[in-house]
Design a protein around this motif. Structure first.
Motif, PDB file in Angstrom:
ATOM      1  N   UNK A  65     -14.287 -27.772 -22.614  1.00 47.40           N
ATOM      2  CA  UNK A  65     -13.937 -29.096 -22.129  1.00 47.40           C
ATOM      3  C   UNK A  65     -15.148 -29.683 -21.457  1.00 47.40           C
ATOM      4  N   UNK A  66     -15.350 -30.945 -21.742  1.00 48.26           N
ATOM      5  CA  UNK A  66     -16.485 -31.694 -21.203  1.00 48.26           C
ATOM      6  C   UNK A  66     -15.930 -32.972 -20.598  1.00 48.26           C
ATOM      7  N   UNK A  67     -16.370 -33.241 -19.389  1.00 48.95           N
ATOM      8  CA  UNK A  67     -15.903 -34.446 -18.709  1.00 48.95           C
ATOM      9  C   UNK A  67     -17.091 -35.257 -18.237  1.00 48.95           C
ATOM     10  N   UNK A  68     -16.851 -36.533 -18.046  1.00 52.02           N
ATOM     11  CA  UNK A  68     -17.803 -37.424 -17.391  1.00 52.02           C
ATOM     12  C   UNK A  68     -17.126 -37.965 -16.140  1.00 52.02           C
ATOM     13  N   UNK A  69     -17.902 -38.103 -15.102  1.00 49.39           N
ATOM     14  CA  UNK A  69     -17.355 -38.632 -13.851  1.00 49.39           C
ATOM     15  C   UNK A  69     -17.403 -40.155 -13.872  1.00 49.39           C
ATOM     16  N   UNK A  70     -16.392 -40.780 -13.288  1.00 49.30           N
ATOM     17  CA  UNK A  70     -16.376 -42.233 -13.155  1.00 49.30           C
ATOM     18  C   UNK A  70     -17.222 -42.687 -11.970  1.00 49.30           C
ATOM     19  N   UNK A  71     -17.519 -41.754 -11.063  1.00 48.00           N
ATOM     20  CA  UNK A  71     -18.333 -42.040  -9.876  1.00 48.00           C
ATOM     21  C   UNK A  71     -18.852 -40.717  -9.331  1.00 48.00           C
ATOM     22  N   UNK A  72     -19.790 -40.800  -8.429  1.00 47.84           N
ATOM     23  CA  UNK A  72     -20.315 -39.580  -7.800  1.00 47.84           C
ATOM     24  C   UNK A  72     -19.221 -38.945  -6.950  1.00 47.84           C
ATOM     25  N   UNK A  73     -19.113 -37.625  -6.969  1.00 50.06           N
ATOM     26  CA  UNK A  73     -18.111 -36.973  -6.133  1.00 50.06           C
ATOM     27  C   UNK A  73     -18.587 -36.849  -4.691  1.00 50.06           C
ATOM     28  N   UNK A  74     -17.622 -36.631  -3.788  1.00 46.99           N
ATOM     29  CA  UNK A  74     -17.973 -36.202  -2.434  1.00 46.99           C
ATOM     30  C   UNK A  74     -18.159 -34.697  -2.499  1.00 46.99           C
ATOM     31  N   UNK A  75     -19.226 -34.189  -1.901  1.00 46.49           N
ATOM     32  CA  UNK A  75     -19.448 -32.749  -1.808  1.00 46.49           C
ATOM     33  C   UNK A  75     -18.994 -32.312  -0.433  1.00 46.49           C
ATOM     34  N   UNK A  76     -17.972 -31.458  -0.402  1.00 48.47           N
ATOM     35  CA  UNK A  76     -17.364 -31.036   0.852  1.00 48.47           C
ATOM     36  C   UNK A  76     -17.580 -29.537   1.012  1.00 48.47           C
ATOM     37  N   UNK A  85     -16.143 -30.334  -4.978  1.00 46.57           N
ATOM     38  CA  UNK A  85     -16.630 -31.583  -5.551  1.00 46.57           C
ATOM     39  C   UNK A  85     -15.386 -32.431  -5.763  1.00 46.57           C
ATOM     40  N   UNK A  86     -15.240 -33.474  -4.935  1.00 52.64           N
ATOM     41  CA  UNK A  86     -14.017 -34.280  -4.934  1.00 52.64           C
ATOM     42  C   UNK A  86     -14.286 -35.597  -5.641  1.00 52.64           C
ATOM     43  N   UNK A  87     -13.527 -35.841  -6.730  1.00 50.44           N
ATOM     44  CA  UNK A  87     -13.726 -37.027  -7.563  1.00 50.44           C
ATOM     45  C   UNK A  87     -12.647 -38.080  -7.338  1.00 50.44           C
ATOM     46  N   UNK A  88     -11.897 -37.968  -6.274  1.00 44.83           N
ATOM     47  CA  UNK A  88     -10.828 -38.930  -6.015  1.00 44.83           C
ATOM     48  C   UNK A  88      -9.491 -38.298  -6.328  1.00 44.83           C
ATOM     49  N   UNK A  89      -8.965 -38.536  -7.523  1.00 42.13           N
ATOM     50  CA  UNK A  89      -7.671 -37.998  -7.911  1.00 42.13           C
ATOM     51  C   UNK A  89      -7.692 -36.520  -8.261  1.00 42.13           C
ATOM     52  N   UNK A  91     -10.325 -32.640  -8.134  1.00 41.55           N
ATOM     53  CA  UNK A  91     -11.481 -31.981  -7.537  1.00 41.55           C
ATOM     54  C   UNK A  91     -11.663 -30.604  -8.153  1.00 41.55           C
ATOM     55  N   UNK A  92     -12.799 -29.977  -7.858  1.00 44.25           N
ATOM     56  CA  UNK A  92     -13.028 -28.601  -8.267  1.00 44.25           C
ATOM     57  C   UNK A  92     -13.718 -27.864  -7.132  1.00 44.25           C
ATOM     58  N   UNK A  93     -13.511 -26.553  -7.106  1.00 43.09           N
ATOM     59  CA  UNK A  93     -14.108 -25.693  -6.086  1.00 43.09           C
ATOM     60  C   UNK A  93     -15.094 -24.748  -6.754  1.00 43.09           C
ATOM     61  N   UNK A  94     -16.209 -24.486  -6.094  1.00 41.12           N
ATOM     62  CA  UNK A  94     -17.192 -23.509  -6.547  1.00 41.12           C
ATOM     63  C   UNK A  94     -17.596 -22.652  -5.357  1.00 41.12           C
ATOM     64  N   UNK A  95     -17.643 -21.354  -5.558  1.00 38.89           N
ATOM     65  CA  UNK A  95     -18.094 -20.461  -4.490  1.00 38.89           C
ATOM     66  C   UNK A  95     -19.608 -20.401  -4.558  1.00 38.89           C
ATOM     67  N   UNK A  96     -20.262 -20.965  -3.534  1.00 38.24           N
ATOM     68  CA  UNK A  96     -21.728 -20.997  -3.493  1.00 38.24           C
ATOM     69  C   UNK A  96     -22.301 -20.087  -2.416  1.00 38.24           C
ATOM     70  N   UNK A  97     -21.470 -19.612  -1.514  1.00 33.97           N
ATOM     71  CA  UNK A  97     -21.914 -18.707  -0.451  1.00 33.97           C
ATOM     72  C   UNK A  97     -21.030 -17.481  -0.398  1.00 33.97           C
ATOM     73  N   UNK A  98     -21.492 -16.470   0.305  1.00 33.78           N
ATOM     74  CA  UNK A  98     -20.709 -15.252   0.465  1.00 33.78           C
ATOM     75  C   UNK A  98     -19.552 -15.508   1.423  1.00 33.78           C
ATOM     76  N   UNK A  99     -18.421 -14.900   1.133  1.00 30.15           N
ATOM     77  CA  UNK A  99     -17.276 -15.006   2.038  1.00 30.15           C
ATOM     78  C   UNK A  99     -17.582 -14.273   3.327  1.00 30.15           C
TER      79      UNK A  99
END
Length: 182
Positions: A65-76, A85-89, A91-99
């Motif tokens: 699956x490939x998506x395009x964003x309608x706007x820049x997401x908020x990075x929280x 990465x919150x796109x409005x309606x 969002x997605x979560x990514x683990x970037x640091x150690x728990x």
């Protein structure tokens, strides 16, 4: 933050293959291990500055699956090592640091950025992108970069526009995945 030196490049280990659905030889890969702060920097650059130019999703495992964003997401950033990465309606979560509390590197954390080119049967590149891969070698997110052989509508261009590889070349140089244009 500075780019990682070329000496930190990996020698294409099997554990970092982010595109398992492709037969051997149908992908070129340049994996680079990234510390959490570099992972955040790449995500902020791709989704903060280049959101109009990229497609993102998952490639492989029987589905793409490939998506395009309608706007820049908020990075929280979250305190448990996850970024949203919150796109409005949606969002997605990514683990970037150690728990917190782990006594070893978190295998779910993104450990590598893999630059890739998908190839056709004649080994000509058809897509250029980067995949974020966790410590178990599993693809967490793939980002397809501007394509010199296909337009925004995914149809072949009458002639290649090699200027569309500028972001690919900049990112590869910055993060130590090679300085030759590809």
């Amino acid at each position: 933050m500075r780019a990682l030196p070329a000496a930190r490049l990996n020698a294409r280990p099997r554990a970092l293959t982010p595109l398992p659905r492709l037969p051997a030889g149908n992908v070129d890969e340049w994996p680079v291990r990234l510390p959490p702060e570099e992972t955040l920097r790449v995500l902020a650059e791709l989704f903060g500055l280049h959101w109009r130019d990229i497609r993102f999703g998952i490639l492989g495992g029987g589905a793409e699956w490939e998506m395009r964003a309608a706007h820049a997401p908020r990075l929280i950033p979250l305190s448990d090592g996850t970024i949203t990465l919150h796109f409005g309606g949606w969002h997605l979560h990514l683990r970037v640091g150690d728990r917190p509390g782990l006594d070893r590197p978190d295998p779910e954390r993104i450990h590598a950025l893999v630059f890739f080119r998908l190839l056709d049967e004649e080994r000509s590149p058809t897509d250029w992108g980067v995949a974020f891969v966790n410590g178990r070698g599993e693809q967490q997110l793939a980002v397809l970069l501007p394509n010199p052989v296909r337009g925004e509508d995914d149809r072949p261009l009458p002639r290649p526009d090699w200027t569309r590889l500028a972001l690919w070349n900049q990112l590869r140089r910055r993060y130590g995945a090679g300085d030759e244009e590809a």
